[in-house]
Design a protein around this motif. Structure first.
Motif, PDB file in Angstrom:
ATOM      1  N   GLN A   1      -3.572   0.614  -4.574  1.00  0.00           N
ATOM      2  CA  GLN A   1      -4.745   1.272  -3.875  1.00  0.00           C
ATOM      3  C   GLN A   1      -5.442   0.399  -3.400  1.00  0.00           C
ATOM      4  O   GLN A   1      -5.875   0.467  -2.087  1.00  0.00           O
ATOM      5  CB  GLN A   1      -5.290   1.940  -4.851  1.00  0.00           C
ATOM      6  CG  GLN A   1      -6.664   2.955  -4.362  1.00  0.00           C
ATOM      7  CD  GLN A   1      -7.118   3.597  -5.260  1.00  0.00           C
ATOM      8  OE1 GLN A   1      -6.637   4.746  -5.976  1.00  0.00           O
ATOM      9  NE2 GLN A   1      -8.401   3.551  -5.584  1.00  0.00           N
TER      10      GLN A   1
ATOM     11  N   GLY B   1      -4.168  -0.481   0.142  1.00  0.00           N
ATOM     12  CA  GLY B   1      -4.569   0.339   0.933  1.00  0.00           C
ATOM     13  C   GLY B   1      -6.088   0.211   1.597  1.00  0.00           C
ATOM     14  O   GLY B   1      -6.232   0.356   2.679  1.00  0.00           O
TER      15      GLY B   1
ATOM     16  N   TYR C   1      -2.533   6.405   0.605  1.00  0.00           N
ATOM     17  CA  TYR C   1      -3.917   6.619   1.345  1.00  0.00           C
ATOM     18  C   TYR C   1      -4.432   8.258   1.291  1.00  0.00           C
ATOM     19  O   TYR C   1      -5.598   8.524   1.249  1.00  0.00           O
ATOM     20  CB  TYR C   1      -3.394   6.573   2.804  1.00  0.00           C
ATOM     21  CG  TYR C   1      -2.985   4.986   3.053  1.00  0.00           C
ATOM     22  CD1 TYR C   1      -4.177   4.475   3.629  1.00  0.00           C
ATOM     23  CD2 TYR C   1      -1.615   4.645   2.925  1.00  0.00           C
ATOM     24  CE1 TYR C   1      -3.717   2.913   3.876  1.00  0.00           C
ATOM     25  CE2 TYR C   1      -1.477   3.238   3.201  1.00  0.00           C
ATOM     26  CZ  TYR C   1      -2.533   2.483   3.486  1.00  0.00           C
ATOM     27  OH  TYR C   1      -2.098   1.175   3.921  1.00  0.00           O
TER      28      TYR C   1
ATOM     29  N   ILE D   1      -7.118  -0.514   5.478  1.00  0.00           N
ATOM     30  CA  ILE D   1      -8.074   0.399   6.092  1.00  0.00           C
ATOM     31  C   ILE D   1      -9.300  -0.579   6.836  1.00  0.00           C
ATOM     32  O   ILE D   1      -9.611  -0.613   7.846  1.00  0.00           O
ATOM     33  CB  ILE D   1      -8.598   1.392   5.121  1.00  0.00           C
ATOM     34  CG1 ILE D   1      -7.626   2.615   4.984  1.00  0.00           C
ATOM     35  CG2 ILE D   1      -9.875   2.157   5.998  1.00  0.00           C
ATOM     36  CD1 ILE D   1      -7.877   3.411   3.827  1.00  0.00           C
TER      37      ILE D   1
ATOM     38  N   SER E   1       0.890  -1.017  -0.087  1.00  0.00           N
ATOM     39  CA  SER E   1       0.078   0.070   0.011  1.00  0.00           C
ATOM     40  C   SER E   1       0.739   1.320   0.063  1.00  0.00           C
ATOM     41  O   SER E   1       0.455   2.303  -0.201  1.00  0.00           O
ATOM     42  CB  SER E   1      -0.926   0.055   1.238  1.00  0.00           C
ATOM     43  OG  SER E   1      -0.354   0.322   2.227  1.00  0.00           O
TER      44      SER E   1
ATOM     45  N   MET F   1       2.690   7.894   1.983  1.00  0.00           N
ATOM     46  CA  MET F   1       1.214   7.647   2.468  1.00  0.00           C
ATOM     47  C   MET F   1       0.337   8.156   1.194  1.00  0.00           C
ATOM     48  O   MET F   1      -0.882   8.249   1.093  1.00  0.00           O
ATOM     49  CB  MET F   1       0.789   8.514   3.518  1.00  0.00           C
ATOM     50  CG  MET F   1       1.697   8.025   4.913  1.00  0.00           C
ATOM     51  SD  MET F   1       1.134   6.562   5.052  1.00  0.00           S
ATOM     52  CE  MET F   1      -0.323   6.506   5.649  1.00  0.00           C
TER      53      MET F   1
END
Lengths: 277, 321, 418
Positions: free
Chosen positions: B291, B294, B78, B298, B59, B75
């Motif tokens: 993605q 990511g 994100y 989450i 990610s 990051m």
């Protein structure tokens, strides 16, 4: 609440819960001439199995495959995966409950968390890993995934079950000179049947009903389990809705049978393994 | 837990090991026991924790096509995710779904259990009826409810539940169900509740059966009414079950996927889209692996926030004699 | 007890053994040809089997494996294909839209260039210039086109139009007049089925062409036309107004489900590609007419299906022969009349085609060509997907300003806009 009210409420609710099954069954039993989305709730005028036949066999002229092949794929997948993970869970549960070692609890905690992880968080590397060991795209790969990710739940159920086997029995067997396998064979296994039943029913239903692993690991229609095939059937615009319904019933049949025949164990499995969805 | 004897065995073994002071190569059966456990331990270490680690790493990279590209982007994925409208809608949908699903399942499950616990005739039949949807796959549920909640149209006529409303003279209840962007995911809650509320019922029923009859009788002797017995004696005793049910249903709803796939897909304006579906879409259809990773991270964090405190709590409870 | 467990273990091992054998049998080298597509049904499937027959005539000993994945205008199939390519388990040849969609499959890595086939088969002469440009990726050909589809067609119910004394609208103003008249009669003027998400993107693409014209639309994908331009705003507003005339259940239907409105005489117009023609025929419905949608007369919004050659194809020889058949006159004549598309080659015998396709072939000769975005021709797939999602959101939100900003951002992400 008066008794009559309770019965009324329960009956009404039961009727509502049964509505989808009612539609599922009557739609499957209608002939093609009779099927009509706008008369969905009417009873079939005559008994006909052609819808089920089409869902099972597919239709060459309409160009869609039936579910028969995928049904057997699911059988070929679910049976060995269930047996293997029950065996593995039994061994793990035995060791964790009767051969405690330092860090066993920490390990168990890590195991428990593994039960809850969303599989999305392991899918990407899983595909890569299965690919590199040559299991990607095959039923064997699916079995592998289900057995590995079934370890936490099966271990948990067996560990909790074996924890109720008195330690004296184990100690007595040790004094009699039994080794680790001897104890397993003479003390644990004879009393394990309920746990095996619970675990196997649990694994059977979850593996049969699985969709995520199936859709990711087996992209080829020929090796897909029935849930994936059913979803494709339903996603294809050319397949009439009644055929989709009949397919849904076919996909539901084995787990419904398990539920009806072994309901007692099913219930116990739910509560024993109530830590997992 | 009534496993007092094994607990003693454990204490003895632990002191024996600890008393030795230094680590000895395990021998004989002990070695075998570790070897028996080893495959599973390795499998868990690699396939769960190793893989989660890899997903976390992925990610943070720029892997957005079929060819892996592990250049580090921090990051970035994100940041992009949280500014993507679809993902914002997904998070909102997850919250809506989880809250409604929990409320519906818990209230229906508890009501059913309380009614069934009154020693009524045909309890077995009722129980079976409420529980059996659980034996089905979410895909089956999704296919069936897709047609039940298909609204039909003004021009061609109503179908499914709307048609039933018409037949029963309840036409004013008709809505667009999952085709109405204002309803969207809430229509999925109906199907999910149908499938899972029996489970909650079974849990509560088991809990109710575990409450000793004497407690109720004692309360009644003390002059409590039937309602008061429930309010002050029974319900408090059911709290652990409610907690357990919240954990189970909660983690199912945070990662719900199959049902949405089979029933609605992302829906109009992503009104029934969920993170797990977006993850599937973006990773395995859009080839944007970093993605997708990511989103997976989450979802994992959301589940962990729910589960880890509970696990720690129940493990501590178990460790106490 | 223990014996029973042992028996179960042996049993499960045997079962696994049986499965592995099945697995190996699939990999074993046989004289097969696995063709991957999302043509599962109706005219599409018939066209494909026509192409199979053409192949079989020349190579009767090859067993053709028809690997299809249904649903979502190919989105499901593309996902499956991507995993198979990267998993080292490619089919022998697969369907891909001609155009930048090929970029998705990382041609340098997973596909084999077929420049030599273009030379040996003379395809550079047999195919029109515009299509050849579309097919080249970084200077190489990776696939051979079998057909041309038109995305911008306005299908209408002749009965509804005749009953109300209406003519198919040529401009948006006329469109709204017609729609107003029909709405008053309780007929759904403009039917849509956007359950899968791409259908709305398809319609909006046609609206964009109608408002911006051929050059303006083409420029959107090359950076010559700004997404921030007021004409894009106008297109969004037009589309938004069109949506007020749709069937109430459009979100529950796929494009073909929406077509049922025309068949039942409850709906009047639908914008969809010319696969609708084949679908109407499969439904034995003949009372439909076609016209260019408002503002797109003289413009041909094109897409093309083609077949590509993956690296490490298990039956490479058979696959090469397949591509030759797919690009041949005989192959395209066997395929297209049934599929409901026109030949990519310019030399097909027009008498094999129905009235609609003949008219499309004529337009193809003289119209301005624009590449379809929703069907893989205009741009790379990641941009097209973003475009699709943005428009799908717009259908429910109706927020013109936000949508336009998002469209501009997507263009920037694709590094076409600055």
């Amino acid at each position: 609440m008066p008794r009559v009210a309770t019965y009324t409420a329960l009956t009404v609710l039961a009727a509502i819960y049964l509505l989808p099954i009612y539609v599922l069954i009557i739609t499957g039993l209608k002939s093609f001439e009779e099927v009509n989305l706008y008369r969905m709730w009417d009873l079939p005028a005559a008994f006909s199995l052609e819808t089920f036949a089409r869902a099972w066999l597919g239709s060459e002229s309409q160009g869609f495959r039936g579910l028969s092949n995928n049904f057997w794929n699911s059988v070929r997948l679910t049976v060995p995966a269930t047996l293997l993970s029950a065996l593995l869970g039994s061994i793990n549960g035995y060791v964790l409950s009767k051969w405690k070692f330092r860090g066993a609890d920490g390990l168990f905690m890590l195991l428990l968390f593994g039960m809850f992880i969303p599989y999305q968080s392991i899918l990407i590397p899983l595909v890569q890993a299965l690919r590199s060991i040559g299991l990607y795209g095959s039923i064997a790969g699916l079995i592998f995934a289900h057995v590995v990710y079934g370890i936490p739940i099966t271990t948990l159920i067996f560990r909790n079950y074996y924890a109720t086997v008195p330690g004296e029995l184990v100690e007595a067997a040790k004094i009699d000179g039994a080794g680790i396998f001897g104890i397993y064979k003479s003390v644990m296994l004879p009393v394990s049947m309920p746990a095996f039943a619970v675990v196997m029913i649990w694994q059977f239903t979850s593996i049969w009903n699985d969709f995520l692993f199936g859709v990711i690991i087996t992209p080829r229609p020929a090796v897909q389990p029935i849930t994936v095939a059913l979803n494709n059937l339903a996603g294809s615009y050319i397949v009439e809705w009644n055929v989709q319904m009949a397919g849904a019933l076919l996909a539901a049949l084995p787990t419904m049978l398990v539920y009806i025949l072994l309901g007692r164990y099913f219930m116990r499995g739910l509560l024993a393994g109530s830590l997992k969805g | 837990m009534h496993d007092t004897v094994p607990t003693q065995v454990r204490t003895v073994q632990i002191t024996r090991l600890a008393g030795n002071g230094r680590w000895k190569m395990p021998t004989g059966d002990r070695l075998i026991s570790l070897l028996l456990l080893a495959p599973s331990v390795v499998a868990i270490a690699v396939f769960i924790y190793g893989f989660i680690g890899f997903t976390g790493f992925a990610s943070l990279t720029r892997w957005d096509s079929l060819v892996p590209d592990f250049s580090f982007v921090g990051m970035h994925n994100y940041v992009v995710l949280f500014s993507t409208t679809r993902f914002q809608i997904d998070l909102r949908n997850t919250v809506t779904f989880t809250v409604l699903f929990l409320v519906c399942c818990l209230s229906i499950g508890l009501s059913l259990a309380l009614m069934l616990d009154r020693g009524i005739r045909g309890e077995g039949v009722f129980r079976s009826i409420f529980l059996f949807p659980l034996a089905l796959s979410f895909i089956v549920t999704g296919v069936v409810w897709r047609w039940l909640l298909n609204p039909g149209s003004v021009q061609l006529g109503s179908t499914g539940i709307n048609l039933l409303f018409d037949l029963l003279g309840l036409g004013f209840l008709k809505t667009g169900w999952y085709t109405d962007p204002r309803i969207g995911i809430k229509a999925v809650v109906i199907a999910a509740t149908w499938q899972m509320s029996g489970y909650v019922m079974a849990m509560y029923l088991a809990g109710l059966r575990g409450i000793p009859e004497e407690l109720r009788e004692a309360a009644i002797v003390d002059g409590a009414t039937g309602f008061q017995v429930y309010r002050h004696v029974i319900l408090p005793l059911l709290h652990p079950i409610t907690l357990g049910a919240i954990i189970i249903l909660g983690h199912i709803s945070l990662k719900i996927f199959d049902l949405v796939v089979a029933m609605t897909g992302p829906g109009p304006g992503f009104s029934s889209d969920v993170p797990a579906f977006f993850m599937f879409d973006t990773t395995f259809r859009g080839d944007n692996f970093s993605q997708g990773a990511g989103i997976a991270v989450i979802i994992l964090i959301m589940v962990a926030v729910l589960i880890v405190p509970y696990l720690l709590y129940s493990l501590r409870a178990e460790a106490q004699p | 007890m223990f014996r029973r467990i042992r028996v179960l273990t042996v049993l499960s091992l045997l079962l696994i053994g049986a499965i592995m054998q099945v697995g190996w049998a699939g990999v074993a080298r046989t004289n097969k040809l696995e063709i991957f597509s999302w043509w599962t049904a109706g005219g599409e499937a018939e066209g494909l089997s026509g192409l199979f027959s053409a192949y079989k005539r020349q190579y009767p000993n090859v067993e053709i494996v028809n690997a299809t994945v249904a649903g979502g205008a190919g989105t499901n199939a593309k996902a499956v294909l991507a995993t198979r390519l990267t998993g080292g388990d490619p089919p022998d040849s697969f369907q891909v839209h001609a155009g930048l969609e090929i970029e998705k499959y990382a041609p340098d890595r997973f596909l084999e260039s077929i420049d030599s086939l273009y030379r040996s088969e003379g395809w550079e002469r047999a195919l029109p210039r515009g299509v050849l440009t579309l097919l080249q990726f970084k200077g190489h050909y990776y696939s051979v086109p079998v057909n041309i589809h038109r995305a911008n067609v306005l299908w209408y119910s002749k009965k509804v139009f005749a009953d109300n004394n209406l003519q198919p609208p040529k401009t948006f103003a006329e469109f709204f007049q017609v729609a107003e008249t029909l709405k008053a009669k309780g007929i759904a003027p403009f039917v849509m089925g956007d359950k899968e998400g791409w259908e709305a993107g398809h319609v909006f693409e046609v609206v964009l062409i109608g408002v911006l014209g051929a050059d303006g639309y083409r420029g959107l994908w090359t950076g010559k036309t700004a997404w921030t331009s007021p004409r894009v705003t106008e297109a969004l507003n037009t589309f938004k107004r069109m949506l007020t005339y749709t069937n109430t259940d459009h979100a529950a239907l796929t494009w073909d489900g929406a077509g049922q409105y025309l068949i039942d005489g409850k709906g009047a117009m639908q914008i969809m590609g010319d696969w609708q023609d084949g679908w109407f025929q499969s439904k034995k419905f003949a009372d439909y007419g076609w016209a260019p949608p408002p503002g797109t007369t003289g413009i041909f919004d094109a897409l093309s299906d083609s077949f590509a050659l993956p690296r490490r194809a298990k039956n490479r020889e058979n696959a090469l022969n397949w591509l030759k058949i797919a690009g041949s006159k005989a192959g395209q004549e066997a395929f297209n009349p049934k599929k409901g598309s026109i030949c990519a080659r310019t030399d097909c015998n027009q008498s094999l085609f129905n009235a609609y396709l003949q008219s499309a072939a004529k337009d193809w000769q003289k119209d301005a060509l624009v590449p379809s975005v929703m069907h893989g021709a205009a741009t790379i797939e990641s941009w097209a997907t973003k475009y699709k999602d943005i428009i799908a959101l717009f259908v429910t939100s109706g927020d013109v300003a936000r949508t336009q900003t998002a469209l501009q951002a997507a263009c920037k992400d694709a590094k076409v806009c600055m």
